[in-house]
Enzyme design. Structure first.
Site, PDB file in Angstrom:
ATOM      1  N   ASP A 161       0.865  -1.180   0.000  1.00  0.00           N
ATOM      2  CA  ASP A 161       0.000   0.000   0.000  1.00  0.00           C
ATOM      3  C   ASP A 161       0.896   1.222   0.000  1.00  0.00           C
ATOM      4  OD1 ASP A 161      -2.580   1.381   0.265  1.00  0.00           O
ATOM      5  OD2 ASP A 161      -1.792   1.955   2.228  1.00  0.00           O
ATOM      6  N   GLU A 165      -1.985  -1.319  -5.654  1.00  0.00           N
ATOM      7  CA  GLU A 165      -3.193  -0.680  -6.176  1.00  0.00           C
ATOM      8  C   GLU A 165      -2.888   0.073  -7.454  1.00  0.00           C
ATOM      9  OE1 GLU A 165      -6.489   0.372  -2.778  1.00  0.00           O
ATOM     10  OE2 GLU A 165      -5.120   1.933  -3.385  1.00  0.00           O
ATOM     11  N   ASP A 186      -2.626   1.305   6.950  1.00  0.00           N
ATOM     12  CA  ASP A 186      -1.780   1.034   5.783  1.00  0.00           C
ATOM     13  C   ASP A 186      -1.442  -0.450   5.676  1.00  0.00           C
ATOM     14  OD1 ASP A 186      -1.482   3.768   4.826  1.00  0.00           O
ATOM     15  OD2 ASP A 186      -0.308   4.096   6.647  1.00  0.00           O
TER      16      ASP A 186
END
Length: 193
Positions: A7, A69, A141
């Site tokens: 992340d 992501e 996170d």
């Protein structure tokens, strides 16, 4: 197979490592954490620090797949630029180590993990804790990184995988109804929100 979720952020980077096999389609928790970067440093120094610390984590856990992501548009062009630069550096180090990289859209991740593409960070963290049998939800996170790894573990387990989330009632639920259903599941699994 070992999967690492990453992340990304310009100030801190979450990571989560899970092992997945045909016997554990949800994945087995290996480790998670947050790499907090020195924000007083200039961006190049900060990215250098990120790469050194992330390389140490990669060398320790040796994942075959890393999940990051997909880039999203931010309200702040500066934030988007900083995040894009950090993402590019991370993708470079992953490619240099021969680790397969998979990108996931945020809405696909939320849908796959909770059954709702609009799930909150809190709901995601509780679902991660539930699926991995953690005593409490990880930091935000790290929870996001574990969610990425869990999502890919599900994909890798193939079409015969068990669903990550229980089947919700067939009637259309409101956002509040979905939140309550997910919180009820978390309580049943011992992860009280």
């Amino acid at each position: 197979m070992r999967v690492m979720g990453i992340d990304l952020g310009s100030r801190c980077v979450g990571f989560g490592v899970v092992d997945c096999t045909t016997h554990t389609p949800h994945g087995l928790h290996v480790q998670h954490g947050v790499l907090r970067l020195n924000t007083s440093q200039a961006l190049p120094a900060r990215i250098g620090e990120l790469l050194r610390r992330l390389t140490a984590v990669l060398n320790k856990h040796k994942p075959q797949v890393a999940v990051v992501e997909e880039v999203f548009v931010s309200n702040s062009p500066r934030s988007a630029l900083l995040l894009g630069q950090a993402r590019g550096a991370v993708l470079t180090i992953l490619a240099a180590q021969g680790i397969e990289v998979v990108g996931v859209r945020p809405t696909s991740l939320k849908q796959g993990l909770t059954g709702s593409g609009r799930a909150s960070k809190r709901q995601m963290a509780h679902m991660v804790a539930s699926l991995l049998n953690l005593q409490k939800p990880p930091a935000s996170d790290a929870a996001d990184a574990l969610a990425l790894a869990l999502y890919q573990a599900r994909v890798l387990s193939g079409p015969q995988h068990r669903a990550l989330t229980p089947t919700l009632p067939s009637k259309k639920l409101t956002s509040r109804g979905k939140r309550q259903a997910l919180e009820q599941l978390a309580r049943q699994k011992g992860c009280v929100p």
